[in-house]
Scaffold this active site. Structure first.
Site, PDB file in Angstrom:
ATOM      1  N   ASP A 183      60.340 -51.007  29.501  1.00 55.45           N
ATOM      2  CA  ASP A 183      60.275 -49.570  29.289  1.00 55.45           C
ATOM      3  C   ASP A 183      61.707 -49.032  29.431  1.00 55.45           C
ATOM      4  O   ASP A 183      62.630 -49.760  29.794  1.00 55.45           O
ATOM      5  CB  ASP A 183      59.299 -48.892  30.259  1.00 55.45           C
ATOM      6  CG  ASP A 183      58.808 -47.556  29.698  1.00 55.45           C
ATOM      7  OD1 ASP A 183      59.447 -47.041  28.753  1.00 55.45           O
ATOM      8  OD2 ASP A 183      57.813 -47.010  30.205  1.00 55.45           O
TER       9      ASP A 183
HETATM   10  C1  BGC Z   1      57.969 -44.170  28.234  1.00 57.42           C
HETATM   11  C2  BGC Z   1      57.485 -45.102  27.159  1.00 57.42           C
HETATM   12  C3  BGC Z   1      58.149 -44.747  25.851  1.00 57.42           C
HETATM   13  C4  BGC Z   1      59.638 -44.867  26.031  1.00 57.42           C
HETATM   14  C5  BGC Z   1      60.434 -44.610  24.768  1.00 57.42           C
HETATM   15  C6  BGC Z   1      59.484 -44.113  28.285  1.00 57.42           C
HETATM   16  O1  BGC Z   1      59.949 -43.121  29.145  1.00 57.42           O
HETATM   17  O2  BGC Z   1      57.435 -44.563  29.469  1.00 57.42           O
HETATM   18  O3  BGC Z   1      56.093 -45.069  27.070  1.00 57.42           O
HETATM   19  O4  BGC Z   1      57.700 -45.581  24.834  1.00 57.42           O
HETATM   20  O5  BGC Z   1      60.053 -43.930  27.009  1.00 57.42           O
HETATM   21  O6  BGC Z   1      60.447 -43.295  24.423  1.00 57.42           O
END
Ligand code: BGC
Length: 762
Positions: free
Chosen positions: A297
């Site tokens: 993530d």
């Molecule tokens: C989130 C993810 C997301 C990623 C990209 C993160 O803060 O937890 O679910 O896909 O950002 O935007």
């Protein structure tokens, strides 16, 4: 030099395609995989170690920042790395023009010309937005959910995107956690079916089609169990809950060929999941044979340091790569540390090779090596995004997502003529909130408001008053919302209007930016002065239809006790107001069912229908020593699976037939469902079981089957469910899936509080 790679691949491709011409079709998938693997191996031999590590590097683009960017990082560095082949994928670069340009740098300016993946959070649509995922889940309509993901993929792929960071399939029992809006709700069975529908919708039948994109099942794992519902918090769950509740949706996604898995921001039992070898290698890659790749993530590899599990980036890179995190999202950890770690022998090069092969395989499967610009077609971009048929489909999905919570005096459906209707509430006139918080490619204020939707019906006299301002100042993806808690000046005007109206439709709830990532709340009451407004209007007119817009279960005890009709309308996306109006006026008969329990108050949380019994589940003659609260019932305000229709359904003739000779279907359960009301309608017939005695305490009820059926007025259908070992068994603490003999209860009905039950012995 990039021509070297192209030449090698071309020769290899021709040799292999000639040799596979005559093979049996059944083996063709395996042979294809073999062909791809050989191509990848040949490419790998041409890559330097730094280029391999580059494939494991995912950079955010230059706008739409959905997370923190480290200080001192400039766009120049990203361009430099793109040119050197040190980037495997980009996120938040969208639109054909931009994607083409960045892809061009990777393909035409880097030494080997390996194409990039372009990832984006296509959560519930790209530009034309369908309802938030929790709302879609309330439809229990798997075909519609799959189709909704299909449309999202069609629009995203037309904008150059080939990879979505969806579906989020975190089971959660805590509505304080803002991200419940993004998932399938609290139940593992429903959640697993929805996970599969969404993966299939995004990925289609063939990933090489230009309108399909690779999906990401996230967040692996247990992010939905964030302690106290506070986002990014630690998760402490027992092994039985992990195996039986958290992991099955991921297993279902893997079994249905999801291409990527995203880990998460949480720890689980003391270990950041991004650092968890147990989850990523032992379970996912070795146990389930997952052959796609794991993406971190946003900077979650860096966060291993903040959790106090690694002392610096160097150690974080070591731990995460060994644990099986294949790609580093906007963390700058792998690109800075991994080459050195391999050279000094701390991380084996085979770990890097394995990660790179997984990443390259997805690129092959998407057809990017055949044509890196396959998603870059300006004509498609113009014609596909925002198509009329997409608006029709999201409208259909929105209607299916609405849940009728109560309709005591049959205030709904509204009469179409001769009525004075008051429409009250800031959200009723709002065109922004219903788009939810994940709407990065959609324009602000593009939802159809409830006011606009209702104005399409012109037989009544409709008057609108806001009542109170609720949401002040900027409402954006990255800012905290400002809620008005002091200025009640508009209430009198709304009360005056209500006095002279036949029916009052009040649209109250949360703003779309109050749920979603980093949007946890400790109070789930109506925000601001909306409760005050509701009670003031109720004093002068009891004929209130309360339309709720929210991204999570709310606490609504007063409303449920006093307001005769309540319609749960979530955040329904672009066509929100039209969907709500069509349901209010009875042109669509609601059939949604709650995918999450609604608590009576926040103190009951976590509250969910499939809890265990406890040793003291009931009171004996007023005795205090039983499992309860002294100030509130144990029961929820609305249970999981609840939802009404304008018509009425009757359940009868429950029958259970056991088949001891079958190894597959052990038990058949059938029931008659009749439409005994005045409208044609749809019903979600639900089957629950309880394993009464087991080596691991089993829940008091577990959903094990459901079917969405349409019934004409007066019609009866017999519905049959089959229970196999999959439904009857469970994981014990050793991780073994077992089916134990003994007594099982069966419950069938239109919610988790069911009307019929019976029992059998296995
Ligand atoms: C989130 C993810 C997301 C990623 C990209 C993160 O803060 O937890 O679910 O896909 O950002 O935007």
């Amino acid at each position: 030099m990039k021509h070297l790679a192209e030449f090698t691949l071309l020769v290899l491709g021709i040799v292999l395609s000639v040799s596979t011409c005559s093979v049996n079709k059944n083996n063709s998938r395996l042979i294809n995989e073999d062909v791809i693997d050989r191509k990848i191996d040949s490419l790998l031999t041409l890559m330097t170690l730094k280029e391999k590590v580059g494939q494991m590097n995912l950079y955010n683009g230059f706008w739409d920042v959905t997370g923190p960017v480290p200080k001192g990082v400039s766009s120049n560095l990203k361009y430099e790395h793109l040119k050197k082949g040190y980037v495997g994928a980009m996120l938040n670069v969208r639109g054909v023009e931009h994607v083409r340009e960045i892809q061009r740098i990777a393909v035409e300016e880097s030494r080997l010309g390996i194409p990039l993946l372009f990832g984006f959070d296509v959560i519930h649509g790209y530009k034309t937005l369908s309802p938030i995922p929790l709302a879609e889940s309330a439809s229990w309509d798997l075909d519609a959910i799959q189709n909704s993901a299909r449309i999202a993929a069609a629009e995203a792929s037309a904008a150059g995107i080939n990879w979505t960071f969806a579906p989020m399939i975190d089971i959660s029992r805590d509505p304080r956690w803002g991200r419940v809006m993004e998932g399938g709700g609290e139940d593992v069975y429903l959640g697993s079916k929805i996970a599969v529908a969404r993966v299939k919708g995004f990925q289609g039948d063939d990933l090489k089609d230009r309108n399909t994109i690779a999906a990401t099942a996230k967040h692996f794992a247990a992010y939905g169990f964030a302690e106290a519902g506070r986002d990014y918090n630690t998760a402490n769950i027992d092994n039985v809950t992990l195996l039986n509740t958290v992991l099955p949706p991921f297993k279902a996604a893997v079994d249905n060929d999801v291409k990527t898995i995203m880990n998460g921001f949480n720890t689980i039992n003391g270990v950041p999941v991004t650092a968890s070898k147990y989850l990523q290698r032992d379970i996912l890659k070795d146990g389930w044979d997952f052959n796609g790749f794991v993406v971190s993530d946003w900077a979650s590899i860096n966060e291993i340091i903040f959790w106090g599990h690694a002392k610096d980036k160097n150690e974080a890179a070591k731990i995460a790569s060994i644990a099986g995190s294949d790609m580093d999202m906007e963390g700058y950890v792998y690109i800075q540390e991994l080459t050195h770690l391999v050279k000094e022998g701390t991380v084996s090069e085979s770990i890097v090779d394995d990660a790179v092969k997984r990443i390259l395989r997805v690129k092959y499967e998407l057809g990017l090596f055949d044509d890196p610009y396959r998603y870059c077609n300006e004509k498609n971009e113009k014609e596909i995004i925002g198509k009329k048929s997409h608006h029709e489909a999201v409208l259909d999905m929105a209607k299916k997502s609405i849940v009728l919570l109560k309709n005591d005096n049959n205030l709904l459906p509204l009469k179409k003529e001769g009525q004075k209707i008051a429409l009250i509430g800031e959200l009723a006139g709002d065109k922004n909130s219903a788009l939810g918080s994940w709407r990065l490619a959609s324009d602000d204020n593009t939802a159809v408001s409830v006011l606009e939707g209702m104005q399409a019906y012109n037989g009544n006299e409709l008057t609108y008053k806001k009542g109170v301002d609720v949401f002040l100042g900027r409402t954006t993806f990255i800012h905290e919302l400002n809620i008005n808690t002091t200025d009640s000046s508009g209430i009198d005007e709304a009360v005056e209007l209500a006095k002279s109206s036949d029916v009052v439709v009040m649209v109250l709830g949360e703003h779309g930016f109050q749920s979603g990532e980093a949007r946890s709340r400790t109070s789930l009451q109506l925000p601001g002065l909306q409760q005050e407004l509701l009670e003031a209007v109720y004093k002068v007119n009891k004929n209130i239809v309360l339309v709720l817009q929210n991204g999570r279960p709310l606490v609504l005890e007063w409303a449920v006790e006093n307001i005769p009709t309540i319609l749960e309308a979530w955040q329904l996306g672009t066509q929100s107001g039209n969907a709500i109006a069509q349901v209010l006026y009875g042109d669509y008969n609601p059939s949604g069912k709650l995918p999450m329990t609604f608590p009576r108050n926040e103190g009951q949380i976590p509250i969910y229908y499939n809890h265990v019994n406890t040793g003291r589940a009931s009171s004996r003659e007023g005795n205090v020593f039983w499992s309860h609260y002294s100030d509130k019932e144990n029961t929820p305000l609305y249970p999981f699976g609840h939802g009404l229709s304008y018509t009425k359904f009757k359940y009868s003739n429950l029958s259970i037939v056991q088949n001891s000779s079958s190894t597959d279907s052990k038990v058949k359960v059938s029931v008659d469902v009749s439409n005994i009301g005045d409208y044609n309608g749809k019903e979600v017939v639900q089957l629950y079981i309880r394993d009464l005695v087991a080596s691991v305490t089993r829940p008091v009820k577990e959903l094990k089957g459901f079917e969405l059926i349409a019934l004409q007025k007066g019609e009866t259908k017999t519905i049959t469910f089959e229970l196999t070992d999959n439904e009857l068994g469970f994981f014990n603490n050793n991780g073994d899936f077992i089916v134990e003999k003994g007594d099982f209860q069966i419950f069938v009905g239109g919610s988790s509080i069911t009307s019929l039950q019976d029992q059998f012995t296995l």
